[in-house]
Design a protein around this motif. Structure first.
Motif, PDB file in Angstrom:
ATOM      1  N   THR B  27      23.092  -1.706   9.009  1.00 23.85           N
ATOM      2  CA  THR B  27      23.686  -2.802   9.793  1.00 23.85           C
ATOM      3  C   THR B  27      24.752  -3.512   8.959  1.00 23.85           C
ATOM      4  O   THR B  27      25.819  -3.868   9.461  1.00 23.85           O
ATOM      5  CB  THR B  27      22.592  -3.810  10.234  1.00 23.85           C
ATOM      6  OG1 THR B  27      21.480  -3.073  10.748  1.00 23.85           O
ATOM      7  CG2 THR B  27      23.110  -4.777  11.277  1.00 23.85           C
ATOM      8  N   VAL B  28      24.455  -3.702   7.677  1.00 22.88           N
ATOM      9  CA  VAL B  28      25.405  -4.397   6.798  1.00 22.88           C
ATOM     10  C   VAL B  28      26.618  -3.509   6.523  1.00 22.88           C
ATOM     11  O   VAL B  28      27.764  -3.953   6.556  1.00 22.88           O
ATOM     12  CB  VAL B  28      24.704  -4.820   5.475  1.00 22.88           C
ATOM     13  CG1 VAL B  28      25.704  -5.344   4.457  1.00 22.88           C
ATOM     14  CG2 VAL B  28      23.650  -5.892   5.766  1.00 22.88           C
ATOM     15  N   VAL B  29      26.354  -2.222   6.247  1.00 22.14           N
ATOM     16  CA  VAL B  29      27.450  -1.261   6.003  1.00 22.14           C
ATOM     17  C   VAL B  29      27.265  -0.099   6.982  1.00 22.14           C
ATOM     18  O   VAL B  29      26.538   0.850   6.710  1.00 22.14           O
ATOM     19  CB  VAL B  29      27.409  -0.712   4.547  1.00 22.14           C
ATOM     20  CG1 VAL B  29      28.649   0.138   4.268  1.00 22.14           C
ATOM     21  CG2 VAL B  29      27.292  -1.823   3.529  1.00 22.14           C
ATOM     22  N   PRO B  30      27.914  -0.167   8.152  1.00 20.20           N
ATOM     23  CA  PRO B  30      27.673   0.866   9.167  1.00 20.20           C
ATOM     24  C   PRO B  30      27.897   2.289   8.651  1.00 20.20           C
ATOM     25  O   PRO B  30      27.198   3.216   9.066  1.00 20.20           O
ATOM     26  CB  PRO B  30      28.667   0.513  10.276  1.00 20.20           C
ATOM     27  CG  PRO B  30      28.954  -0.941  10.092  1.00 20.20           C
ATOM     28  CD  PRO B  30      28.819  -1.225   8.638  1.00 20.20           C
ATOM     29  N   GLU B  31      28.836   2.486   7.700  1.00 20.67           N
ATOM     30  CA  GLU B  31      29.087   3.844   7.170  1.00 20.67           C
ATOM     31  C   GLU B  31      27.872   4.419   6.468  1.00 20.67           C
ATOM     32  O   GLU B  31      27.810   5.632   6.230  1.00 20.67           O
ATOM     33  CB  GLU B  31      30.215   3.852   6.128  1.00 20.67           C
ATOM     34  CG  GLU B  31      31.547   3.439   6.621  1.00 20.67           C
ATOM     35  CD  GLU B  31      31.785   1.957   6.386  1.00 20.67           C
ATOM     36  OE1 GLU B  31      30.951   1.135   6.837  1.00 20.67           O
ATOM     37  OE2 GLU B  31      32.787   1.614   5.767  1.00 20.67           O
ATOM     38  N   THR B  90      22.415  -6.496  14.538  1.00 19.49           N
ATOM     39  CA  THR B  90      23.565  -7.286  14.079  1.00 19.49           C
ATOM     40  C   THR B  90      23.383  -8.749  14.474  1.00 19.49           C
ATOM     41  O   THR B  90      23.613  -9.654  13.677  1.00 19.49           O
ATOM     42  CB  THR B  90      24.877  -6.731  14.690  1.00 19.49           C
ATOM     43  OG1 THR B  90      24.984  -5.373  14.290  1.00 19.49           O
ATOM     44  CG2 THR B  90      26.091  -7.496  14.231  1.00 19.49           C
ATOM     45  N   LEU B 116      24.969  -4.299  -0.600  1.00 20.87           N
ATOM     46  CA  LEU B 116      26.374  -4.033  -0.966  1.00 20.87           C
ATOM     47  C   LEU B 116      26.466  -3.436  -2.363  1.00 20.87           C
ATOM     48  O   LEU B 116      27.290  -2.571  -2.636  1.00 20.87           O
ATOM     49  CB  LEU B 116      27.200  -5.328  -0.865  1.00 20.87           C
ATOM     50  CG  LEU B 116      27.342  -5.889   0.554  1.00 20.87           C
ATOM     51  CD1 LEU B 116      28.024  -7.264   0.519  1.00 20.87           C
ATOM     52  CD2 LEU B 116      28.138  -4.938   1.452  1.00 20.87           C
ATOM     53  N   MET B 117      25.564  -3.896  -3.238  1.00 19.69           N
ATOM     54  CA  MET B 117      25.545  -3.325  -4.597  1.00 19.69           C
ATOM     55  C   MET B 117      25.156  -1.852  -4.538  1.00 19.69           C
ATOM     56  O   MET B 117      25.791  -0.988  -5.157  1.00 19.69           O
ATOM     57  CB  MET B 117      24.547  -4.094  -5.474  1.00 19.69           C
ATOM     58  CG  MET B 117      24.476  -3.570  -6.893  1.00 19.69           C
ATOM     59  SD  MET B 117      23.096  -4.276  -7.812  1.00 19.69           S
ATOM     60  CE  MET B 117      23.649  -5.918  -8.052  1.00 19.69           C
ATOM     61  N   TYR B 120      28.364  -0.034  -2.546  1.00 16.94           N
ATOM     62  CA  TYR B 120      29.688  -0.016  -3.204  1.00 16.94           C
ATOM     63  C   TYR B 120      29.595   0.144  -4.721  1.00 16.94           C
ATOM     64  O   TYR B 120      30.615   0.365  -5.369  1.00 16.94           O
ATOM     65  CB  TYR B 120      30.469  -1.286  -2.855  1.00 16.94           C
ATOM     66  CG  TYR B 120      30.929  -1.289  -1.424  1.00 16.94           C
ATOM     67  CD1 TYR B 120      31.950  -0.449  -1.004  1.00 16.94           C
ATOM     68  CD2 TYR B 120      30.330  -2.123  -0.478  1.00 16.94           C
ATOM     69  CE1 TYR B 120      32.367  -0.436   0.325  1.00 16.94           C
ATOM     70  CE2 TYR B 120      30.739  -2.116   0.848  1.00 16.94           C
ATOM     71  CZ  TYR B 120      31.762  -1.267   1.240  1.00 16.94           C
ATOM     72  OH  TYR B 120      32.172  -1.247   2.560  1.00 16.94           O
ATOM     73  N   GLY B 121      28.392   0.036  -5.279  1.00 15.03           N
ATOM     74  CA  GLY B 121      28.240   0.240  -6.717  1.00 15.03           C
ATOM     75  C   GLY B 121      28.301   1.709  -7.100  1.00 15.03           C
ATOM     76  O   GLY B 121      28.329   2.046  -8.281  1.00 15.03           O
ATOM     77  N   ALA B 126      33.328   3.823  -4.231  1.00 16.86           N
ATOM     78  CA  ALA B 126      34.538   3.183  -4.758  1.00 16.86           C
ATOM     79  C   ALA B 126      35.742   4.090  -4.502  1.00 16.86           C
ATOM     80  O   ALA B 126      36.796   3.636  -4.029  1.00 16.86           O
ATOM     81  CB  ALA B 126      34.365   2.905  -6.251  1.00 16.86           C
ATOM     82  N   ILE B 129      36.963   4.229  -0.794  1.00 17.44           N
ATOM     83  CA  ILE B 129      37.790   3.135  -0.246  1.00 17.44           C
ATOM     84  C   ILE B 129      39.156   3.079  -0.940  1.00 17.44           C
ATOM     85  O   ILE B 129      39.943   2.172  -0.710  1.00 17.44           O
ATOM     86  CB  ILE B 129      37.083   1.762  -0.342  1.00 17.44           C
ATOM     87  CG1 ILE B 129      36.700   1.443  -1.791  1.00 17.44           C
ATOM     88  CG2 ILE B 129      35.873   1.691   0.580  1.00 17.44           C
ATOM     89  CD1 ILE B 129      36.262   0.009  -2.006  1.00 17.44           C
TER      90      ILE B 129
END
Ligand SMILES: Cc1cc2nc3c(=O)[nH]c(=O)nc-3n(C[C@H](O)[C@H](O)[C@H](O)COP(=O)(O)OP(=O)(O)OC[C@H]3O[C@@H](n4cnc5c(N)ncnc54)[C@H](O)[C@@H]3O)c2cc1C
Ligand code: SF4
Lengths: 492, 142
Positions: B27-31, B90, B116-117, B120-121, B126, B129
């Motif tokens: 939900t936070v990062v749909p991908e 959502t 998110l960590m 995207y960590g 990285a 994007i």
């Protein structure tokens, strides 16, 4: 004995080095490790874990702000960006510390400006992210200034806050500490001072290097030590120094821990129509200083994917869309100029660990709101198609550029709703007149304990309203001068 | 998947941590729905490490928060969080994010940060994007 090796401790180590020739043993005890050049890989989480306390996200007591400070040979100078400004005269006047004079701090800052190769970067090394700030700032009517930075051979990796992989940044790990060691000062890393007692004994724990961890093993064998000192200079940073003194059973002044300030900061982001150079080039070359008139400073910045992701408000498709636009993102760091309040302070828990009590005041929120509006104006004036800011919804389109005062208001800055972080940690052992109003005098001597000195950012009686490292070095230089002056009496 | 999280976050009320975290993550990062098992494993490893580094009190609060996040939707939507459709998930998370009570907002902020960590960590994310910072700096681009 010097505790800590950052901006303050590294300076003191260098300035006390001449004493070694006179037969005095000067020892620096540093909690963090000594990193090798190839330890700096630029990988975000790996470096954040290795360099920072709590991976760069030390939480305040109520969990609404994270504090970034490093633990290493060189302290936070290993991760700072190296922007080098001298203290504003009006701030030093407002501090009103007898003996602290702006001209004196300026002269001492100039010495470290020279030592650290501080200069303005050549225009050919400036990336689009910085250039757009200048263009946008000037178009929007702001006075944009260039940051002097302390680099030598910068290759523009933009990785400053993860430790420079090119040995270009002139932190104390590159300049003052190696000089001190060459002159005979001993530096022991992975050595945490746990307590200082009134008889000038330090309880020190030297940690083992865990398998696979970055950094060299300690110079001493792992284990617990009791070290007898004659003079102790504490330079563990605002949080490290204050918490160490609080957990040590010393007759320290009552204001110990008070006066904590930190320039609460927000990372703001805007999307341009086409790609810009942002993750290449020195990240921080320009700023707008509205500290005096509106309580904020804007600085160019560039952050890494996770830090950027957590700094955006919201989640889901819109958040992802902005993240996917990374090559088109311009970034601005907004620093609010907070002031010391009775409630914002450093304490320790039962185990002696630091606990930071911090609440943003309405004045600080006002600085954040004004700063966000100013940043949005600059973004749009630089040609951004939309700006991401604390607003509802958080994306502000260029068609709304004329309604920024309506879109960005204090109600969107509620604690717990946005990623506020701080890296300029100041106060806790403030200088002042006497034990009733402060912890030390203007030479860093703890009131009532002439053998105990403080030489770091904890000395600031209030916030500096500008990037602090040069002023910390200038104050540490004074502290070292006083130690050299008093050494015979104290050793005697 | 998420085996390590079961150790890092001890869940009250018999709820499997991985199902809830997976539902929040997507939900936070749909991908995140497009991640394969190895990539999920990496996300899990990062989150578990971050949780393990925190004080026991904070870990307990996180476990309790996740349990409430999972079960409270039962009162409003008749289903727990991990069984809701994407739109309701959502909406529920947005309510937590904007809650009037600081404790609730702060808890959501913490969970969101972990997700998110984890996502995207990863160097993969990285690169995906377009993040290209490298030690060689300008030289690598010119
Ligand atoms: C990401 C980031 C970017 C920054 N950028 C800039 C910038 O561009 N310009 C600027 O002016 N400022 C910048 N700063 C701020 C600046 O780096 C700090 O203000 C400054 O380094 C603080 O100096 P200090 O001596 O007080 O503490 P530090 O430099 O933090 O050093 C303290 C050291 O003491 C050690 N220590 C603590 N407790 C103990 C103990 N009990 N025993 C042994 N050792 C101990 C710690 O491990 C640490 O290494 C930045 C900070 C950060 C985090
Ligand atoms: S931008 Fe320059 S100073 Fe910063 S990390 Fe890269 S090479 Fe070092």
């Amino acid at each position: 004995m010097v505790i800590g090796s950052g901006a303050g401790g590294g300076t003191v180590a260098q300035e006390l080095a001449p004493l070694v020739r006179d037969g005095v043993r000067v020892l620096v005890l540093e909690k963090g490790p000594r990193f090798a050049d190839d330890d700096f890989t630029g990988r975000e989480l790996e470096m954040a874990d290795a360099l920072y306390q709590d991976g760069g996200a030390f939480l305040t007591r109520d969990g609404t702000m994270t504090l970034a400070f490093a633990s290493a040979y060189g302290g936070s100078t290993v991760v700072y960006t190296g922007t080098s400004l001298t203290a504003p005269a009006r701030v030093i006047r407002a501090w009103d510390v007898p003996g602290i004079d702006h001209a004196d701090l300026q002269a001492r800052s100039a010495k470290y400006t020279e030592q650290n190769n501080v200069h303005l970067l050549d225009e050919t090394l400036i990336n689009d992210n910085n250039r757009l700030f200048v263009v946008g700032g000037r178009n929007a009517g702001y006075y944009v200034e260039q940051f002097p930075v302390n680099v030598k051979g910068c290759r523009g990796s933009s990785l400053c806050n993860l430790g420079c992989p090119n040995q270009a940044k002139q932190g104390t790990n590159r300049v003052q500490l190696p000089r001190a060691e060459r002159a005979g000062v001993e530096v022991v890393t992975r050595a945490e001072v746990q307590r200082i007692t009134s008889d000038r004994t330090l309880d020190v724990r030297v940690s083992e290097r865990s398998p696979g961890a970055k950094g060299a093993p300690s110079e001493w064998a792992p284990g617990d030590y009791r070290v007898q000192a004659h003079i102790v200079v504490v330079a563990g940073g605002a949080i490290g120094t204050t918490s160490l003194l609080l957990r040590s059973a010393l007759p320290a002044p009552r204001s110990l821990g008070h006066g904590f300030t930190c320039h609460p900061a927000l990372i703001l982001v805007a999307e341009h129509p086409g790609p810009i150079t942002n993750d290449v080039g020195h990240p921080k070359s320009y700023f707008v200083d509205h500290a005096e008139s509106e309580r904020f400073v804007l600085e160019t910045c560039m952050y890494f994917p996770f830090v950027t992701a957590k700094s955006l408000t919201g989640f889901g498709a819109t958040h992802s869309e902005i993240m996917r636009a990374f090559p088109r993102l311009q970034m601005i760091l907004l620093l609010a100029c907070d002031h010391a309040t009775p409630d914002n302070r450093i304490a320790v828990d039962r185990a002696g660990r630091p606990v930071v009590h911090y609440r943003v005041t309405p004045q600080t929120v006002d600085g954040l709101v004004r700063g966000t509006r100013a940043a949005a104006r600059i973004f749009f004036a630089a040609g951004a198609r939309r700006v991401h800011a604390p607003a509802d919804p958080p994306l502000i389109e260029a068609s709304d550029a004329g309604r920024l005062d309506e879109r960005i208001t204090a109600r969107h800055f509620r604690p717990g709703s946005l990623a506020v972080s701080a890296a300029h940690l100041m106060g806790g052992c403030g200088m002042g007149r006497g034990a009733a109003d402060s912890v030390t005098d203007s030479w860093g001597v703890v009131h009532g304990l002439p053998w105990l000195r403080v030489a770091d950012a904890s000395l600031f009686p209030d916030s500096l309203e500008i990037n602090p490292y040069l002023t910390i070095m200038a104050l540490a230089d004074r502290v070292a001068e006083a130690v050299r002056r008093d050494v015979a009496a104290l050793l005697g | 998947m998420f085996a390590r999280l079961r150790v890092a976050v001890r869940f009250p009320l018999m709820t499997p941590a991985h199902a809830v975290l997976c539902a929040i993550a997507t939900t936070v990062v749909p991908e995140a729905t497009g991640l394969d098992a190895t990539q999920w494993d990496e996300v899990e490893r990062i989150i578990a490490r971050a949780i393990a580094a925190r004080a026991p009190g904070l870990r307990r609060s996180l476990a309790l928060y996740l349990a409430l996040l999972e079960w409270l939707p039962l009162l409003r939507y008749g289903r727990r969080f991990s069984k809701l459709d994407a739109e309701r998930r959502t909406r529920w998370l947005a309510r937590l994010q904007d809650a009037p009570v600081l404790l609730v907002r702060r808890g959501f902020w913490g969970v969101r940060t972990l997700i998110l960590m984890g996502y995207y960590g990863r160097p993969d994310a990285a690169a995906a994007i377009g993040y290209r910072a490298a030690a060689r700096g300008w030289e690598a681009r010119r």
